[in-house]
Design an enzyme around this catalytic site. Structure first.
Site, PDB file in Angstrom:
ATOM      1  N   ARG A 129      -6.449   5.439  -6.975  1.00 15.28           N
ATOM      2  CA  ARG A 129      -6.988   6.407  -6.022  1.00 15.28           C
ATOM      3  C   ARG A 129      -6.758   7.826  -6.523  1.00 15.28           C
ATOM      4  O   ARG A 129      -5.698   8.127  -7.052  1.00 15.28           O
ATOM      5  CB  ARG A 129      -6.276   6.227  -4.680  1.00 15.28           C
ATOM      6  N   ARG A 148       2.165   1.291  -6.573  1.00 17.06           N
ATOM      7  CA  ARG A 148       0.801   0.855  -6.222  1.00 17.06           C
ATOM      8  C   ARG A 148      -0.171   1.262  -7.330  1.00 17.06           C
ATOM      9  O   ARG A 148      -1.029   0.471  -7.718  1.00 17.06           O
ATOM     10  CB  ARG A 148       0.390   1.498  -4.889  1.00 17.06           C
ATOM     11  N   ARG A 190      -4.396  10.694  13.292  1.00 15.31           N
ATOM     12  CA  ARG A 190      -3.466  11.385  12.396  1.00 15.31           C
ATOM     13  C   ARG A 190      -3.117  12.771  12.920  1.00 15.31           C
ATOM     14  O   ARG A 190      -2.308  13.464  12.311  1.00 15.31           O
ATOM     15  CB  ARG A 190      -4.134  11.536  11.038  1.00 15.31           C
TER      16      ARG A 190
END
Ligand code: ADP
Length: 212
Positions: free
Chosen positions: A139, A127, A88
């Protein structure tokens, strides 16, 4: 097959990596999943990473690089792996190159999923809704504020990783706005060896036979 899947949060890296895992029978190594498991298990890494992850910022390079180095040394990663969410940062990409070099290995391809930024937040919210509907827990970083921080981190720290791989000729960009199956098909196409590759591999085999 050793692959990296790049893309902003909500691009569909996890979905496509899982499909590639089933197709090639190689493990999907998601640093996000590994870090969430560490948070869940309250390991020293997890305890340190939790606040950073919840806010949408990146966990320090050394931490993730250590996790990945350990994981790709496991026996099930011998035949290959799909890295989802790593590297990343350019530092992580350089560390990965070093790790692979030490094992005499290389990446086969880096797949980048391109998605319009406006579509990403909607996908993350979708999601979260589906998770709730399925009885799961959302999350901690799937909310608008953390998402904006994740997008900022992506723009500032991860976008240069695409340029890093493009320069090495390893980057294959796929339209991540298409339906899931169409994205999968585009990835399959991108991974299909070209004639130039096949001829190159043949010549290398021939040369190694002739030379020894
Ligand atoms: P996303 O949906 O944003 O792609 P991930 O599950 O890959 O989510 O990652 C969730 C969080 O875990 C990141 O926002 C970051 O805090 C941490 N993380 C995951 N992978 C890395 C990495 N390679 N380097 C630094 N932090 C990471």
């Amino acid at each position: 097959m050793r692959l990296v899947i790049l893309g902003p949060p909500g691009a569909g890296k996890g979905t496509q990596s899982a499909r590639l895992r089933d197709k090639y029978k190689i493990p999907q190594l998601s640093t996000g999943d590994m870090l969430r498991a560490a948070v869940q298990a309250a390991t020293p890494i997890g305890l340190k990473a939790k606040a950073v992850m919840d806010s949408g910022r990146l966990v320090p390079d050394d931490t993730v690089v250590g996790i990945v180095a350990d994981r790709i040394s496991e026996p099930d990663a011998k035949a290959g792996f799909i890295l989802d969410g790593f590297p990343r940062t350019v530092k992580q990409a350089e560390a990965l190159a070093e790790m692979l070099r030490a094992k005499n290995m290389d990446l086969d391809a880096v797949i980048e999923l391109k998605v319009d930024e406006e579509a990403l937040l909607a996908r993350i919210e979708q999601r979260a809704r589906e998770t709730v509907a399925g009885g799961g827990s959302v999350r901690a970083d799937d909310n608008a504020e953390a998402f904006m921080a994740r997008l900022d981190a992506y723009r500032a720290q991860t976008a240069p990783v695409s340029a890093y791989y493009a320069e090495k000729g390893a980057l294959k960009t796929v339209d991540g706005m298409a339906p899931i199956d169409a994205v999968s098909a585009a990835i399959d196409d991108a991974l299909r060896p070209t004639w130039a590759h096949k001829v190159g591999a043949f010549l290398r085999r021939l040369a190694s036979r002739l030379c020894g």
